[in-house]
Design an enzyme around this catalytic site. Structure first.
Site, PDB file in Angstrom:
ATOM      1  CG  ASP A 103      78.197 -31.136 -26.066  1.00 19.74           C
ATOM      2  OD1 ASP A 103      77.828 -30.203 -27.010  1.00 19.74           O
ATOM      3  OD2 ASP A 103      79.549 -30.772 -25.473  1.00 19.74           O
ATOM      4  CG  ASP A 318      74.920 -26.516 -29.942  1.00 19.94           C
ATOM      5  OD1 ASP A 318      75.535 -27.619 -29.959  1.00 19.94           O
ATOM      6  OD2 ASP A 318      75.039 -25.707 -29.042  1.00 19.94           O
TER       7      ASP A 318
END
Length: 442
Positions: A103, A318
């Site tokens: 993440d 991301d």
């Protein structure tokens, strides 16, 4: 100094392109990435639906205005949404295997720990600090404990003056436990690289919508904060190379710059600056200037992609978002540009899908080029990085554009657009580089 470093990096990348492919990772720490959907036997239609649903849920968390931790890849309310990539490593002496969500939108590393009074089921055994000779609880005055937004000094069952953390996510899922330090082990040149005394959350109470499919054993934060894995390893950079989304080949993440970084590259490396935000310091922002569909530069101002002073808007790259997401007005313009240039009936507006005739089924349809123009770099997307072909419920062929609306002011460059690109986060130089690559060879 900055220009010298950038020139040195680009020279290294250019030199690497001339070297034959090699499997060695140089001096970098390597970890294997597994896509959550790999090996599940899903149809292409199911894959697209899952990617779209995950992307929308993640965007809602990113736009929620919560702390940076809210960006983590945990399921949205009422949904069993899987993460994107799980990173494999081991903790402890002897090593205990862990598989956690990669993440780039959060910082804390945590895994579920024995005795785990309130945990979700997972495939791997829970990490047990009592079985590790190198495990040590961190005191509440430790520097790592001071980096947490919410912590306290433990007593009784926690241990006297140990650091107790609580870390919450955008869907109100919460992990609470003890901040420990232990040896982490990764793949490396000599088999395994052992790194002692990394701080991580030993999660005893993990409540909300966590699940084994969604988060593996926990979450590995790769954000810009002090508790993230890259920050604790004190590496100047990290990189990843995502293999085909529809395939099953594992991907790789490298922490530190190997000598043969871009041996598997198949094009020229490009570099753009990373932008930092005091309002959202964890995220990796980019300066996106414009988007081109075919030969048409979309008639939207640069301000549509820009980071504002209050922390809203902006463009981030991301790992945890499947498909690229654009602000609604920008998506509408992109949608119309594709519709005007593709001579096929529209079957769905988001994601935009076109009907392919039965006579043309199985053949690649003509589709306009798609380019993202950043400050100093252009991402000329290959067809497979924005087109998704599938059959609908009736067995009819469709060609879809794997881009959607974010529902807010933020632009998010997703991992579908990053597949078969080697992406380098130069943390010391504050730059992001990317180059087309054979990611199964990295």
């Amino acid at each position: 100094m900055e220009m010298h470093r950038l020139a040195l990096l680009l020279a290294l990348l250019a030199a690497a392109l001339a070297v034959s492919c090699s499997d060695a990772a140089g001096g970098a720490i390597r970890a294997q990435l597994t896509r959550a959907d790999a090996g599940r036997g899903l149809t292409r239609r199911q894959l697209l639906r899952r990617m779209a649903r995950r992307s929308k849920a993640r965007a809602a968390r990113l736009l929620s205005g919560s702390s940076p931790a809210s960006a983590s890849a945990v399921p949205g309310k009422g949904q069993a949404i899987d993460t994107e990539y799980l990173v494999s490593f081991a903790i402890g002496t002897p090593p205990q295997p862990v598989q956690a969500t990669l993440d780039t939108g959060s910082d804390l590393i945590w895994t579920q720990c024995q005795p785990c009074p309130s945990c979700y089921a997972q495939a791997l055994p829970y990490y047990d600090p009592n079985l590790s000779d190198t495990s040590a609880p961190l005191p509440c005055d430790a520097a790592a404990c001071q980096q947490l937004d919410l912590s306290s000094c433990g007593a009784r069952k926690w241990g006297n003056r140990t650091c107790v953390y609580t870390y919450s996510y955008g869907d109100r899922s919460v992990t609470t436990g003890r901040l420990d330090a232990d040896t982490f082990r990764f793949d490396g040149d000599a088999g395994h690289e052992a790194v002692p005394s990394l701080a991580f959350g030993c999660g005893y109470f993990n409540n909300g919508l966590f699940s084994s499919n969604a988060t593996g054993s926990g979450i590995a934060g790769f954000g810009r904060g002090a508790l993230s894995l890259p920050s604790q390893l004190r590496v100047d950079n990290f990189s990843y190379c995502f293999t085909n989304v529809t395939g099953s080949a594992p991907s790789a993440v490298l922490l530190g710059l190997p000598a043969n970084l871009y041996d598997s590259a198949s094009g020229a490396a490009q570099t753009t600056q990373l932008i930092q935000s005091s309002a959202n310091p964890t995220f990796y922002y980019l300066s996106l200037k414009s988007i081109t569909v075919g030969s048409e530069r979309l008639p939207v101002p640069e301000s549509a992609f820009a980071l504002r002073g209050n922390g809203s808007g902006g463009t981030i790259i991301d790992s945890g978002t499947s498909v690229t997401l654009l602000p609604p007005l920008v998506y509408g313009v992109l949608h119309d540009a594709f519709v005007s240039q593709v001579d096929l009936p529209v079957t769905n507006d988001e994601p935009l899908c076109f009907a392919v005739s039965s006579a043309a089924a199985g053949k690649k349809q003509e589709v306009p080029k798609l380019e993202l123009q950043f400050d100093g770099a252009t991402l000329d997307l290959p067809r497979e990085n924005y087109v998704f072909e599938m059959e609908d419920d009736g067995g009819r062929s469709n060609m879809c554009i794997a881009i959607m609306s974010s529902g807010g002011g933020m632009t998010i460059v997703g991992n579908y657009q990053q597949q078969n690109l080697h992406v380098l986060y130069d943390l010391a130089g504050n730059n992001l580089s990317f180059v087309p690559a054979h990611c199964d060879r990295v």
